[in-house]
Enzyme design. Structure first.
Site, mmCIF file in Angstrom:
data_model
loop_
_atom_site.group_PDB
_atom_site.id
_atom_site.type_symbol
_atom_site.label_atom_id
_atom_site.label_comp_id
_atom_site.label_asym_id
_atom_site.label_seq_id
_atom_site.Cartn_x
_atom_site.Cartn_y
_atom_site.Cartn_z
ATOM 1 N N GLU A 76 -45.210 15.730 -3.963
ATOM 2 C CA GLU A 76 -43.879 16.205 -3.555
ATOM 3 C C GLU A 76 -43.935 16.472 -2.045
ATOM 4 O O GLU A 76 -44.728 17.285 -1.585
ATOM 5 C CB GLU A 76 -43.533 17.483 -4.302
ATOM 6 C CG GLU A 76 -42.114 17.959 -4.020
ATOM 7 C CD GLU A 76 -41.890 19.428 -4.337
ATOM 8 O OE1 GLU A 76 -40.731 19.801 -4.580
ATOM 9 O OE2 GLU A 76 -42.855 20.221 -4.319
ATOM 10 N N HIS A 87 -35.928 19.212 -11.574
ATOM 11 C CA HIS A 87 -35.651 20.593 -11.991
ATOM 12 C C HIS A 87 -35.221 21.479 -10.818
ATOM 13 O O HIS A 87 -34.902 22.650 -11.031
ATOM 14 C CB HIS A 87 -36.903 21.186 -12.643
ATOM 15 C CG HIS A 87 -38.023 21.347 -11.653
ATOM 16 N ND1 HIS A 87 -38.658 20.260 -11.071
ATOM 17 C CD2 HIS A 87 -38.597 22.436 -11.107
ATOM 18 C CE1 HIS A 87 -39.558 20.687 -10.219
ATOM 19 N NE2 HIS A 87 -39.550 22.007 -10.210
ATOM 20 N N ASP A 88 -35.245 20.960 -9.588
ATOM 21 C CA ASP A 88 -34.807 21.725 -8.414
ATOM 22 C C ASP A 88 -33.451 21.243 -7.908
ATOM 23 O O ASP A 88 -32.978 21.735 -6.875
ATOM 24 C CB ASP A 88 -35.809 21.560 -7.259
ATOM 25 C CG ASP A 88 -37.169 22.170 -7.565
ATOM 26 O OD1 ASP A 88 -37.228 23.168 -8.303
ATOM 27 O OD2 ASP A 88 -38.172 21.638 -7.055
ATOM 28 N N ASP A 127 -48.529 18.976 -13.606
ATOM 29 C CA ASP A 127 -48.090 19.453 -12.302
ATOM 30 C C ASP A 127 -49.267 20.175 -11.652
ATOM 31 O O ASP A 127 -49.871 21.054 -12.276
ATOM 32 C CB ASP A 127 -46.912 20.425 -12.504
ATOM 33 C CG ASP A 127 -45.863 20.288 -11.424
ATOM 34 O OD1 ASP A 127 -46.242 20.298 -10.247
ATOM 35 O OD2 ASP A 127 -44.665 20.196 -11.770
ATOM 36 N N ASP A 146 -47.326 19.507 -6.356
ATOM 37 C CA ASP A 146 -46.306 20.397 -5.826
ATOM 38 C C ASP A 146 -46.482 20.594 -4.308
ATOM 39 O O ASP A 146 -47.605 20.856 -3.848
ATOM 40 C CB ASP A 146 -46.475 21.750 -6.538
ATOM 41 C CG ASP A 146 -45.297 22.675 -6.335
ATOM 42 O OD1 ASP A 146 -44.201 22.344 -6.788
ATOM 43 O OD2 ASP A 146 -45.491 23.754 -5.722
#
Ligand code: NOJ
Length: 547
Positions: A243, A317-318, A99, A201
């Protein structure tokens, strides 16, 4: 003809390290724990792991606040553990995708510590500082994504610093070329360690123009990504996925078009945002809108048909658990609806991602009280949303339906205490369903979810039509059934799925009719999809034949 890049035929799997597997009993998952579960992933057949952050961090946002990009958080292990993970994964043909969290650092990063130490420190300009407004308040009204002002006063200098997330996550000043050069060098060091790529990210935020109050899709965005490509990615056979909550299909073509020199693909969120309330966002639960979902996925498939590349995902995970959000997580239909959702997603064009636990049909957890959540976003938003008029019970329902802790409860490995995740006390309680829903039980179950995911992945590995076939949507307005066709040469693959818990009748349009081989089904095999079909609840079936 150019060779298909490896990441177009591979399936990604996201590991959220905190919640995957704890090897040392401290209640927090770690890298040796991930190594111990690589055979589970290899058996599933995935091509790469997207590893959520394991870098040194004070964990204000569970690692999305990095204090040293070249060190591993002790709670997750050591750099030797990381090297072992890369090597052990590689030995199983699995790449490790790190990440890349570079919109911001932690306020405990040495760069920020230096920057805040004085107005004239050489690193002062690595972050974004502005003088207070004339009344002493923040320079403007920009808001953080987690809620509350995007500016925090630094008492030492009397200036405010900018943070699009928590105050412990100050935004880097991407306009400073030294910052960019430092990031490229750091990325190259990680590539040299043998990683297979980066998930980036909130990459759509790096090109911002603060004073114009433009944060997403800022004027410098694509220049910076192209510079990144020249300085780090060019010549490396790696996967990159940005993302980009703000991206529509046209933006995605800018990021992923073949001649753009940018990224392999982006995570696009229009299907997620469509499920949020216009006024209270994710905090007010809304029912699933199947036609709306299909329209969005179809539009993305068509827009990126000739150029660019899609990512495909239900969860991360969000986000809430896929089967609870889009399927039916009651005991009667959980397994079959999880398998149907997987079928719909994995036979589209793009690179599918599985979020840990999705492959065994893990469900949302019901949190009884707001205090039971751990997530900084939920905690920050409770006072904000209730002050805006959302009732406390409605907020709790929204956080239970859409909140990030649903995805973060520990992975359910078996029926032992704490689901076999830890021998200690888990940092977030295990979902009480673990005695029934766990990897060991699911893998032994003929109706299990894991073996269905495995079959879908092996279809993608075997059949070029799954990778390259032209996508043709079918019956977009049907309120119950998701259907589409993939075509390559004279071959046709038709996928039909009843995404409800009741039987439905469905007349297949002639452009989807096919007779041939049943590739996969969640119910009784069929080799003919033609005319009028009576579909069982959550029946999803794909047949391969000729046009
Ligand atoms: C997106 C990540 O997925 C999320 O978990 C994080 O809180 C924010 N970016 C800030 O880094």
């Amino acid at each position: 003809m150019s060779r298909t890049p490896w990441w177009q035929s591979a399936v990604g799997y996201q590991v959220y390290p905190r919640s995957f597997c704890d090897s040392n009993g401290d209640g927090v998952g770690d890298i040796p724990g991930i190594v111990s579960k690589l055979d589970h992933l290899a058996d599933l057949g995935i091509g790469f792991v997207w590893l959520s952050p394991v870098y040194a961090s004070p964990m204000a946002d569970n690692g999305y606040d990095i204090s040293d990009y070249d060190a591993i958080a002790p709670v997750f292990g050591t750099m030797d553990d990381m090297d072992r993970l890369i090597a052990e994964a590689r030995a199983r043909d699995i790449g490790i995708v790190m990440d890349l969290v570079v919109n911001h650092t932690s306020d405990e990063h040495a760069w920020f510590q230096a920057a805040r130490s004085s107005l004239v420190d050489p690193k002062r300009d690595w972050y974004i500082w502005r003088d207070p407004d004339s009344d002493g308040g923040p320079p403007d009204d920009q808001q953080s994504v987690f809620g509350g002002p995007a500016w925090t006063l630094d008492p030492v200098s009397g200036q405010y610093y900018f943070h699009l997330f928590n105050r412990k996550q100050p935004d880097l000043n991407w306009e400073n070329p030294e910052v960019r050069a430092e990031i490229w060098a750091m990325m190259n060091r990680w590539f040299d360690r043998g990683i297979a790529g980066f998930r980036m990210d909130v990459i759509d935020l790096i090109g911002k123009d603060i004073d114009a109050e433009i944060t997403t899709n800022g004027p410098h965005l694509h220049d910076y990504i192209q510079e990144m490509h020249r300085e780090t990615l060019a010549g490396r056979d790696v996967v990159t996925v940005g993302e980009a909550w703000s991206a529509g299909p046209d933006d995605a073509l800018l990021y992923t078009g073949r001649d753009r020199g940018e990224l392999s693909m982006v995570f696009q969120f229009s299907h997620v945002l469509q499920g949020w309330d216009p006024e209270f966002g994710k905090w007010r639960a809304r029912p699933r809108d199947l036609v709306g979902l299909k329209r969005l996925f179809n539009a993305w498939q068509l827009a990126l048909a000739e150029d660019g590349w899609n990512s495909l995902f239900w969860s991360n995970h969000d986000l809430p658990r896929a089967v609870s959000k889009y399927g039916d997580d009651s005991p009667a239909w959980r397994r079959r609806s999880a398998r149907a959702l997987a079928t719909v997603l994995h036979l589209m064009k793009g690179t599918p991602y599985i979020y840990q636990g999705e492959e065994i049909g893990m469900t949302n957890t019901a949190f009884a009280r707001v205090e039971d959540f751990d997530d900084v976003e939920i905690r920050t938003n409770f006072p904000i949303q209730t002050a805006r008029g959302l009732g406390a019970d409605a907020f709790l329902a929204g956080a239970n339906a859409n909140g990030r802790d649903n995805a973060r409860t520990p992975m359910q490995w078996d029926a032992r205490a704490h689901a076999g995740f830890t021998s200690g006390t888990p940092w977030l309680p295990v979902n009480p369903t673990f005695d029934k829903i766990n990897a060991a039980a699911d893998r032994a179950d003929p109706e299990g979810v894991f073996r269905h995911y495995k079959a879908l992945i092996s279809l993608r590995n075997k059949l070029d039509i799954v990778i390259d076939g032209r996508f043709v949507p079918l019956a977009e307005d049907d309120p119950n059934v998701w259907a589409y066709v993939r075509e390559l040469g004279t071959r046709r693959l038709t996928m039909v799925a009843n995404l409800t818990s009741a039987p439905v009748a469905f007349s297949i349009p002639t452009e989807g009719a096919v007779t041939g081989t049943c590739l996969i089904t969640t119910a009784t095999p069929r080799d003919r999809l033609r005319g009028k079909l009576d579909l069982a609840p959550w029946e999803a079936v794909a047949v391969l034949g000729t046009t």
